[in-house]
Design a protein around this motif. Structure first.
Motif, PDB file in Angstrom:
ATOM      1  N   ARG A 342      -3.393   9.417  -1.456  1.00 18.08           N
ATOM      2  CA  ARG A 342      -4.033   8.154  -1.816  1.00 18.08           C
ATOM      3  C   ARG A 342      -4.285   7.318  -0.572  1.00 18.08           C
ATOM      4  O   ARG A 342      -3.576   7.430   0.445  1.00 18.08           O
ATOM      5  N   HIS A 343      -5.259   6.411  -0.677  1.00 15.03           N
ATOM      6  CA  HIS A 343      -5.659   5.604   0.478  1.00 15.03           C
ATOM      7  C   HIS A 343      -4.549   4.683   0.967  1.00 15.03           C
ATOM      8  O   HIS A 343      -4.492   4.324   2.144  1.00 15.03           O
ATOM      9  N   ASP A 344      -3.647   4.292   0.067  1.00 17.07           N
ATOM     10  CA  ASP A 344      -2.606   3.329   0.420  1.00 17.07           C
ATOM     11  C   ASP A 344      -1.235   3.992   0.599  1.00 17.07           C
ATOM     12  O   ASP A 344      -0.202   3.344   0.432  1.00 17.07           O
ATOM     13  N   HIS A 345      -1.258   5.265   0.981  1.00 11.16           N
ATOM     14  CA  HIS A 345       0.005   6.006   1.117  1.00 11.16           C
ATOM     15  C   HIS A 345       0.969   5.328   2.080  1.00 11.16           C
ATOM     16  O   HIS A 345       2.158   5.170   1.790  1.00 11.16           O
ATOM     17  N   ARG A 346       0.481   4.899   3.241  1.00 12.38           N
ATOM     18  CA  ARG A 346       1.389   4.315   4.232  1.00 12.38           C
ATOM     19  C   ARG A 346       1.990   3.004   3.729  1.00 12.38           C
ATOM     20  O   ARG A 346       3.163   2.713   4.008  1.00 12.38           O
ATOM     21  N   ALA A 347       1.214   2.226   3.002  1.00 12.30           N
ATOM     22  CA  ALA A 347       1.756   0.972   2.471  1.00 12.30           C
ATOM     23  C   ALA A 347       2.904   1.250   1.512  1.00 12.30           C
ATOM     24  O   ALA A 347       3.933   0.563   1.534  1.00 12.30           O
ATOM     25  N   TRP A 348       2.745   2.273   0.678  1.00 11.87           N
ATOM     26  CA  TRP A 348       3.808   2.615  -0.253  1.00 11.87           C
ATOM     27  C   TRP A 348       5.012   3.232   0.470  1.00 11.87           C
ATOM     28  O   TRP A 348       6.156   2.848   0.223  1.00 11.87           O
ATOM     29  N   ALA A 349       4.749   4.192   1.346  1.00 10.78           N
ATOM     30  CA  ALA A 349       5.841   4.955   1.954  1.00 10.78           C
ATOM     31  C   ALA A 349       6.608   4.161   2.999  1.00 10.78           C
ATOM     32  O   ALA A 349       7.841   4.269   3.087  1.00 10.78           O
ATOM     33  N   GLU A 350       5.895   3.356   3.796  1.00  6.28           N
ATOM     34  CA  GLU A 350       6.519   2.705   4.936  1.00  6.28           C
ATOM     35  C   GLU A 350       6.883   1.246   4.698  1.00  6.28           C
ATOM     36  O   GLU A 350       7.654   0.675   5.457  1.00  6.28           O
ATOM     37  N   VAL A 351       6.312   0.650   3.638  1.00 12.14           N
ATOM     38  CA  VAL A 351       6.569  -0.769   3.385  1.00 12.14           C
ATOM     39  C   VAL A 351       7.166  -0.981   1.990  1.00 12.14           C
ATOM     40  O   VAL A 351       8.259  -1.530   1.849  1.00 12.14           O
ATOM     41  N   ALA A 352       6.443  -0.550   0.960  1.00  9.58           N
ATOM     42  CA  ALA A 352       6.910  -0.816  -0.400  1.00  9.58           C
ATOM     43  C   ALA A 352       8.225  -0.109  -0.715  1.00  9.58           C
ATOM     44  O   ALA A 352       9.099  -0.682  -1.377  1.00  9.58           O
TER      45      ALA A 352
END
Length: 454
Positions: A342-352
């Motif tokens: 998904r386009h927001d993978h890093r936001a989920w994996a590294e932040v959320a």
């Protein structure tokens, strides 16, 4: 069928008078936060050959911010795509935007919105949609840039100035933001998004009294808005009440205007969660108000439509002794963070994900771990969406973990930085008084305590 134009003079194909009214209701309702936007659904059902109205109906369903949204949007999207060959290039772009939204191709959707506004600066739906998605990924310069594309073509449209104002504000350009918001209000005194931008400006400048005076002066215009805009502008006013220690006023605002308007809607739920949390941190007794909010949040199950929303659902679920729903959502967050397609993978994996783990640690009263994990996530939290005012909830959870963990040295640093934009805040200075006492600085504690007197 003769060519028609919408309320901003843009051509519409395949519509009769009833369909055109549904289109105008959606366009104006969407950008002014009025409930008439929903009229597009019934009108679209009666106009299967109108590409634009069916694209708008699909977009409206996607804005539910719920896992079921794509399923509800699909029939309208199919009708829009079937009718698209006979539509104008602008309408075809809107149909494509609805498809990209449905399929979760957000970067492509944002680029399409910006290009459409460049070519058709009076297309307020594509402007609002572009800002909505750039906001949700924390790309605030893009949010501002999209709004600037509407000028000078939309200079006479109040809502374009209101959207420009919020773009400026989220880029911390407060003077430009205020000028745009005031211009919007010259054209339409009741533009709630301009009011919202000004609420942010007053908050950022630390002008609590000015914010209260302004918001109370326009609050009567929010009564008939949709639940999000009515509750959210009252939420902003409630933040000022908290700062001034006005417990009765903030509880009344919560009960009458923040919670209870649309209990199943995502934005209403997170507004209630974040306000109740702030009330708790400020030492205000909220009684049994958490129970109803958590019961409705729990019904969302494993909802990971948006990291910003999901983190607030998770915090709310942690306010009950029954952790089953929290465990379900935490597992869903873990799974979503592992999905690298998904386009927001890093936001989920590294932040959320670390933020969520910190929230769970906070719920479990593991203060050191909560402070550590939230400290990892906070510098990048904008990538998960939300405004700086909304994301402040997570700063407050982090601060609470520091205080509970006895880390009064770090808490002092956080509190004094917060005092730059809330200099006379009653809860803030009360905490500062405690922190300075525990740090062995009685004179500074006395000064902080004096600032709580009203």
């Amino acid at each position: 069928m003769p060519e028609m134009t919408d309320l901003y003079g843009l051509p519409v194909t395949g519509a009769d008078d009833a369909a055109l009214q549904g289109i105008d209701d959606f366009v104006h309702g969407f950008i002014s936060f009025q409930t008439k936007a929903a009229n597009v659904l019934k009108a679209a059902e009666a106009a299967p050959d109108c590409a634009l109205i069916n694209a708008y109906a699909a977009i409206l369903y996607m804005l539910l911010e719920a896992p079921v949204a794509p399923q509800l949007a699909a029939p309208f999207l199919q009708a829009a795509e079937a009718a698209a060959p006979n539509a104008t290039p602008r309408e075809q772009a809107t149909v494509h935007a609805a498809r990209l939204f449905h399929d979760g191709k957000i970067p492509e959707l944002i680029a399409l919105c910006e290009e459409t506004i460049r070519r058709y600066p009076r297309d307020m739906v594509m402007l609002k949609l572009g800002q909505y998605h750039t906001f949700n990924i924390g790309d605030f310069p893009a949010m501002l840039r999209i709004a600037t594309r509407a000028f000078p073509g939309a200079d006479d449209i109040a809502y374009a100035h209101g959207m420009l104002a919020f773009g400026y504000e989220e880029c911390h350009l407060l003077e430009e933001a205020e000028a745009a918001a005031r211009r919007s209000m010259q054209l339409r005194h009741d533009d709630p998004w301009a009011h919202h931008a000004l609420a942010h400006i007053y908050l950022t400048r630390g002008d609590v009294t000015g914010g209260i005076v302004f918001l109370e002066s326009v609050a009567d215009t929010w009564q008939d808005l949709n639940s999000f805009m009515r509750s959210h502008n009252w939420w902003h006013l409630a933040l000022f009440y908290i700062s001034q220690g006005r417990h009765d006023d903030v509880l009344q605002a919560y009960d009458e205007h923040v919670w209870g308007l649309a209990k199943d809607y995502s934005q209403d739920q997170v507004g209630a969660v974040s306000l109740l949390a702030r009330l708790d941190f400020a030492g205000i007794d909220v009684g049994n108000r958490w129970a109803d909010v958590v019961a409705h949040v729990a019904q969302r199950g494993a909802d990971t439509v948006s990291p910003f929303l999901t983190l607030q659902y998770l915090y709310g679920l942690g306010r009950t002794e029954d952790r089953a729903a929290m465990d379900v959502l935490m597992q869903a967050i873990t799974d979503r963070a592992a999905d690298n397609t998904r386009h927001d993978h890093r936001a989920w994996a590294e932040v959320a994900l670390p933020a969520a783990q910190g929230i769970v640690a906070h719920a479990n009263r593991d203060w050191a771990e909560a402070a550590r994990l939230l400290g990892i996530a906070l510098p990048r939290l904008a990538e998960c969406g939300g405004s700086h005012a909304q994301r402040d909830l997570f700063d407050q959870i982090h601060l609470d973990a520091l205080m509970e963990n006895g880390d009064v040295a770090r808490a002092q640093q956080v509190l004094e930085m917060r005092r730059t934009y809330d200099p006379d805040g009653v809860p803030l200075n009360r905490m500062l008084a405690e922190v300075y006492t525990r740090n062995g600085l009685p004179e500074l504690a006395a000064q902080a305590q004096a600032r709580t007197a009203r």
